[in-house]
Design a protein around this motif. Structure first.
Motif, short mmCIF file in Angstrom:
data_model
loop_
_atom_site.label_atom_id
_atom_site.label_comp_id
_atom_site.label_asym_id
_atom_site.label_seq_id
_atom_site.Cartn_x
_atom_site.Cartn_y
_atom_site.Cartn_z
N PHE A 192 -2.55 -3.21 3.03
CA PHE A 192 -2.49 -2.59 4.35
C PHE A 192 -3.76 -2.92 5.14
O PHE A 192 -3.71 -3.23 6.33
N HIS A 195 -5.73 0.82 -3.70
CA HIS A 195 -4.32 0.43 -3.75
C HIS A 195 -3.81 -0.01 -2.37
O HIS A 195 -2.75 -0.61 -2.28
N ASN A 196 -4.53 0.30 -1.32
CA ASN A 196 -4.11 -0.04 0.04
C ASN A 196 -4.77 -1.29 0.58
O ASN A 196 -4.80 -1.52 1.79
N LYS A 200 4.12 -3.54 6.60
CA LYS A 200 3.45 -2.61 5.70
C LYS A 200 4.54 -1.64 5.25
O LYS A 200 4.92 -0.74 6.00
N TYR A 260 -4.26 8.08 1.51
CA TYR A 260 -4.34 6.77 0.85
C TYR A 260 -5.06 5.72 1.70
O TYR A 260 -5.23 4.59 1.26
N ASP A 285 -3.40 -5.48 -4.29
CA ASP A 285 -4.64 -5.20 -5.01
C ASP A 285 -4.52 -5.72 -6.44
O ASP A 285 -3.44 -5.77 -7.00
N GLY A 296 0.83 -1.19 0.00
CA GLY A 296 0.00 0.00 0.00
C GLY A 296 0.87 1.24 0.00
O GLY A 296 2.08 1.17 -0.20
N ASN A 297 0.24 2.37 0.23
CA ASN A 297 0.93 3.66 0.32
C ASN A 297 0.66 4.26 1.68
O ASN A 297 -0.46 4.19 2.18
N MET A 337 4.19 2.16 -2.83
CA MET A 337 3.92 0.95 -3.61
C MET A 337 5.05 0.58 -4.57
O MET A 337 5.48 -0.56 -4.63
#
Length: 186
Positions: A24, A20-21, A60, A15, A91, A9-10, A65
């Motif tokens: 996480f 995209h996470n 994490k 975010y 993802d 993730g970011n 990413m």
């Protein structure tokens, strides 16, 4: 047995609940359910969890990413964990929202986080849990889509998907990749 689970993730509040996470979010859900906490360390937020006689290290990455491999490689070396004992949670645009697939190896499929991991590990042979986020976006808007929060409909289903993803993680660590694939992949 030792395992290393990397949720991609970011970092940053902007975010927090974006598609995209997903990696996480899976680890955060596991931490809430099993009462362990993440601490900021070198290149990642880390946690250690003892579960059914297994020592499970969770990370994490704080590298964002596209440089996820840097943190993964570092912690594989730190914990002396082989690629077979790693599970990367990522993802996946090519799977409908809520679909989960665990695989022992595979290509990056255009995912920059996986590309960086493959580049730094020198292999595509490491287990990954692909978390389906769907691909409901106009042409050329992929980045906007993955960096956008889940829809309200998806958010209502998200706890169930995160719980199932957590079940897959615990199965991977206790039953192995093959049994986990047999039980959870559809």
């Amino acid at each position: 047995m030792k395992y290393l689970i990397a949720g991609l993730g970011n970092i940053g509040p902007e975010y927090a609940f974006t598609r995209h996470n997903a990696g996480f979010m899976v680890l955060d859900r596991l931490a809430a359910q099993h009462d362990f906490k993440f601490n900021f360390e070198k290149l990642a937020f880390t946690a250690e969890w003892k579960f059914r006689g297994r020592q499970i290290h969770l990370i994490k990455p704080t590298t964002y990413m596209n440089l996820s491999g840097k943190a993964l490689r570092y912690y594989m070396d730190q914990y002396k964990v082989s690629a077979e004992q790693v599970l990367v949670i990522v993802d996946e645009l090519q799977l409908p929202f809520g679909t989960l697939r665990i695989k022992p190896k595979g290509s990056a499929g255009g995912h920059n986080g996986l590309k960086n991991i493959e580049e730094l590990l020198g292999t595509t042979e490491y287990p990954r849990l692909r978390f389906g986020i769907g691909n409901n976006f106009p042409r050329g808007r992929q980045i906007d889509y993955v960096l956008k929060a889940f829809s309200s409909e998806e958010m209502s289903e998200l706890p169930f998907v995160l719980d199932k993803a957590g079940d897959i993680v615990t199965s991977f660590c206790t039953m192995g990749i093959q049994s986990t694939m047999n039980n959870y992949n559809q």
